[in-house]
Motif scaffolding. Structure first.
Motif, short mmCIF file in Angstrom:
data_model
loop_
_atom_site.label_atom_id
_atom_site.label_comp_id
_atom_site.label_asym_id
_atom_site.label_seq_id
_atom_site.Cartn_x
_atom_site.Cartn_y
_atom_site.Cartn_z
N ARG A 5 0.85 -1.18 0.00
CA ARG A 5 0.00 0.00 0.00
C ARG A 5 0.89 1.24 0.00
NH1 ARG A 5 -4.19 -1.82 4.57
NH2 ARG A 5 -4.40 0.39 4.92
N ARG A 48 -1.23 -2.35 -14.08
CA ARG A 48 -2.41 -1.48 -14.02
C ARG A 48 -3.67 -2.29 -13.74
NH1 ARG A 48 -0.23 3.02 -14.90
NH2 ARG A 48 1.29 3.47 -16.56
N ARG A 51 -3.74 -2.91 -10.03
CA ARG A 51 -4.15 -1.69 -9.31
C ARG A 51 -5.65 -1.47 -9.42
NH1 ARG A 51 -2.01 3.71 -10.35
NH2 ARG A 51 -2.38 4.04 -8.12
N ASN A 52 -6.16 -1.57 -10.65
CA ASN A 52 -7.59 -1.30 -10.87
C ASN A 52 -8.47 -2.33 -10.19
OD1 ASN A 52 -6.83 0.89 -12.45
ND2 ASN A 52 -6.90 -0.27 -14.37
N TRP A 55 -8.50 -1.72 -6.41
CA TRP A 55 -9.29 -0.52 -6.11
C TRP A 55 -10.78 -0.81 -6.24
CZ3 TRP A 55 -9.02 3.88 -3.72
CH2 TRP A 55 -9.99 4.85 -3.96
N LYS A 56 -11.14 -1.57 -7.25
CA LYS A 56 -12.55 -1.86 -7.50
C LYS A 56 -13.13 -2.81 -6.45
CE LYS A 56 -15.65 -3.80 -11.01
NZ LYS A 56 -15.73 -4.41 -12.37
N GLY A 59 -11.16 -1.33 -2.61
CA GLY A 59 -11.16 0.10 -2.32
C GLY A 59 -9.86 0.57 -1.74
N VAL A 60 -8.76 -0.13 -2.01
CA VAL A 60 -7.45 0.21 -1.46
C VAL A 60 -6.52 0.63 -2.60
CG1 VAL A 60 -5.42 -0.67 -0.25
CG2 VAL A 60 -7.70 -1.35 0.49
N PRO A 61 -5.95 1.84 -2.54
CA PRO A 61 -4.99 2.24 -3.57
C PRO A 61 -3.65 1.56 -3.35
CG PRO A 61 -5.20 3.97 -1.94
CD PRO A 61 -6.19 2.91 -1.56
N CYS A 63 0.47 0.58 -5.18
CA CYS A 63 1.48 0.79 -6.21
C CYS A 63 2.12 -0.55 -6.51
CB CYS A 63 2.54 1.80 -5.76
SG CYS A 63 1.89 3.47 -5.57
#
Length: 349
Positions: A5, A48, A51-52, A55-56, A59-61, A63
């Motif tokens: 994270r 990517r 990551r997506n 997030w979807k 809900g955690v961003p 790298c």
């Protein structure tokens, strides 16, 4: 590939155990090994997509850093996190070699995973100040001056994988059963019931994880705010690893002679350690446990799952009505994430 994270590296500790040199993994990062076929694909698109998806669904961003070794993957992740042009995904080998060399020359050696504190000062004494300096160091010299862990770090910075993936740990390392009492326990008779109940719970948990215990610790204690203080503890090695609730209960009850009758004990518990797979080599005849071979712990656990934990118990743990020392839970918050019957209900009119 390393996927922590975004705030993980600032709040993580030094990343290396001070005495053993063993690397400490943060709980909010993960390494993923890419097979040859996947590694040959579009790694940027893969990063990517990770990551997506996170997030979807969560809900955690996050790298993503991808490289040939774990240490370089950590550096790639920090790069993706700190330099906006990467947009959260850095493929280390796809960056310019000249740019990588310049970056490593500017970054202090403490930015390397596992290098910090006194180790950083010792490296500085050898003239190793930047990551580029460490990557250019002689691995054999580093091993002789420090240890094999630091040598592996040097090799990883050179692109040689030296830190293997760890297999998922099977079972638990220890089990602890302990609660504060709703009312003080003052007699050995009451404490016998407490220890027997905890031993029965421990046997059921061992059965669930397919493990057996070789060592049991029983303890009790008064309140730290009370005028009287008593914290007895006993350590009981068992003849052979077991899940037998009767054997565990008898072992836990060795604490009773160490209790002071009339003392207001506010807490007690047991700890099961030296856990081993229950499917291991069978013990010799003199060390086998009769109740364990009859599956008593399994039977009790099945009854508890079907009709509840308060309707059946072994020996002193089966005493009813509900003991007065049991923790009061009238004001317990809903456990919607772990209990189906406590799921929140939403009604739209």
């Amino acid at each position: 590939m390393c996927i922590p994270r975004p705030y993980e590296w600032q709040r993580r500790s030094s990343g290396q155990h001070a005495q053993t040199g063993e690397r400490i993994y943060s709980i909010d990062e993960a390494f993923l090994g890419l097979g040859p076929r996947m590694a040959a694909g579009d790694l940027t698109a893969l990063g990517r997509d990770i990551r997506n998806t996170l997030w979807k669904l969560v809900g955690v961003p996050v790298c993503v850093g991808i490289a040939t070794t774990k240490t370089l993957a950590k550096l790639a992740n920090k790069t993706a996190k700190k330099i906006p042009v990467f947009d959260g995904v850095c493929i280390w080998e796809q960056t310019s070699p000249r740019w990588r060399s310049k970056l490593l020359a500017q970054l202090p050696v403490a930015e390397v995973w596992g290098i910090a504190g006194r180790l950083e000062k010792r490296l500085a004494a050898l003239g190793i100040l930047s990551i580029a300096d460490l990557a250019a160091a002689d691995p054999v010299m580093i091993r002789d001056r420090f240890n094999v862990v630091v040598m592996r770090t040097v090799l990883e910075l050179k692109g040689v994988p030296c830190i293997p993936f760890e297999e998922a740990r099977q079972g638990k390392e220890q089990l602890i059963f302990s609660r504060s009492f709703s009312a003080p326990v003052t007699t050995r008779t009451e404490m016998r019931q407490v220890l027997t109940a905890y031993a029965q719970q421990g046997a059921a948990r061992l059965e669930r994880h397919h493990q057996a215990a070789k060592l049991i610790t029983a303890f009790a204690g008064t309140s730290h705010y009370a005028q009287e203080h008593s914290f007895p503890t006993v350590l009981v090695p068992l003849p052979a690893p077991t899940t037998d609730p009767v054997v565990l209960a008898k072992a836990a009850q060795r604490l009773l002679p160490h209790l002071e009758e009339g003392t207001r004990y506010a807490r007690a518990g047991i700890m099961l350690t030296d856990l081993r797979p229950a499917t291991g080599q069978q013990a010799l005849e003199p060390f086998r446990y009769r109740h364990e071979e009859q599956g008593i712990a399994t039977l009790v656990e099945q009854v508890h799952r079907k009709v509840g934990k308060d309707l059946l118990g072994l020996g002193h743990a089966g005493i009813r009505p509900r003991p007065h020392w049991r923790m009061k839970r009238e004001m317990l918050s809903p456990r919607a994430t772990t209990h189906w019957d406590e799921l929140a209900s939403v009604r739209a009119d």
